[in-house]
Design a protein around this motif. Structure first.
Motif, short mmCIF file in Angstrom:
data_model
loop_
_atom_site.label_atom_id
_atom_site.label_comp_id
_atom_site.label_asym_id
_atom_site.label_seq_id
_atom_site.Cartn_x
_atom_site.Cartn_y
_atom_site.Cartn_z
N GLU A 53 13.64 52.97 24.60
CA GLU A 53 14.43 53.61 25.65
C GLU A 53 13.67 53.71 26.97
O GLU A 53 13.85 54.66 27.75
N LYS A 56 15.21 54.72 30.31
CA LYS A 56 15.69 56.10 30.44
C LYS A 56 14.57 57.08 30.77
O LYS A 56 14.82 58.28 30.89
N ARG A 279 18.39 59.60 24.33
CA ARG A 279 18.68 60.11 25.67
C ARG A 279 19.94 59.43 26.20
O ARG A 279 20.11 58.22 26.07
#
Length: 311
Positions: A53, A56, A279
């Motif tokens: 991720e 993010k 997230r």
């Protein structure tokens, strides 16, 4: 701290980035996860990859997470940090910070939108300069970026001695591994470490073709370690028997768009991270999907004790 080299082999576990339910970084889980992967027999770790991720996280969070894991590892195994970014300024900052914190090398993937071999090669040459003297990994992942990197392009990129590893995720890609090892045997390319990916879907076959191991985040890394060991010992049938037990869960984890949510669910069920939270924006597992994953986990744990769940 160890530096990444062409001799790297074994299982480099891609670590997810643990978050609390409110989306905050969960560094306590990051430390526990690090110890779990090391106890599982990981030869190395990879942070901020596609399944980490990374987009993010802001720049400060990315470095804070990487520094937390690197402190916990404390030089026991090499740690690779993914630094692919839309711009070179962000790539430079993350690469410099990661290496200063003790990373062994960085991983770079060409971005989507490059047209033609020359554009890809020019971009990678610039990116390699941006990361300075850091050893680097070429992530060959056309399913994610639409960029096809041929054997000839890899040969040309290998003129840079800082390129020490290929993360081979082309699909189909087994013949590419064979072609690279054949070219190496003929003296046409210097040796590179080759680690497979794609969730581990083709691990025994990749090893048989000449790969040195795997770089993936499958939530039962103990199996990956054992399969690599069995193949190295020449116990091909035993390696495939063990791998086949896990293939249904690997397949389920490899679903585009949903795989990381499944992987984090399994890691949370195994007690490795506190929460399976991704997230936002991110998919949520439906009750039906959770039930299917739980069914797979129960069947797997009954057949392979090392896949046992947490409380």
């Amino acid at each position: 701290m160890p530096r990444l080299s062409e001799a790297a082999r074994g299982v480099f576990v891609i670590a997810p980035t643990p978050f609390a339910e409110d989306g905050a970084l969960d560094l306590a889980s990051a430390e526990r996860m690090t110890e779990f992967f090391l106890a599982a027999g990981a030869s190395g770790l990879t942070l901020l990859g596609v399944m980490g991720e990374a987009p993010k996280l802001d720049a400060e969070e990315a470095l804070r997470f990487a520094a937390c894991v690197l402190r916990r590892v404390d030089g026991r195994v090499p740690v690779v940090v993914g630094v692919s970014a839309p711009g070179f300024a962000a790539m430079r900052t993350l690469a410099r910070g990661a290496m200063q914190a003790g990373a062994a090398g960085v991983m770079i993937a060409p971005p989507a939108g490059l047209r033609g071999d020359d554009a890809v090669l020019a971009y990678m040459a610039q990116a390699a300069e941006v990361v300075g003297d850091a050893p680097w990994v070429l992530q060959d992942f056309p399913q994610a970026n639409g960029i096809h990197v041929s054997v000839e392009m890899i040969r040309r990129l290998a003129a840079d001695p800082r390129l020490v590893m290929l993360k081979a995720e082309d699909w189909p890609g087994l013949d590419k591994i064979t072609a690279l090892r054949r070219l190496e045997a003929e003296g046409g390319i210097r040796r590179l470490s080759i680690l497979g990916g794609n969730g581990g879907l083709f691990l025994p076959h990749e090893l048989a073709r000449g790969a040195d191991g795997v770089m993936t985040g499958y939530a039962v890394p103990e199996m990956l370690v054992r399969v690599c060991r069995l193949m190295e010992e020449g116990r091909k049938e035993a390696a495939h028997d063990l791998f086949d037990l896990h293939l249904p869960l690997i397949r389920y984890e490899t679903q585009p768009g949903l795989g990381l949510a499944v992987r984090k669910h399994v890691l949370a069920r195994r007690g490795v991270i506190a929460s399976p939270a991704l997230r936002a924006p991110a998919p949520r597992l439906t009750p039906e999907t959770v039930a299917e994953v739980e069914f797979l986990l129960r069947r797997l744990a009954a057949r392979d004790p090392e896949a046992a769940l947490g409380t």
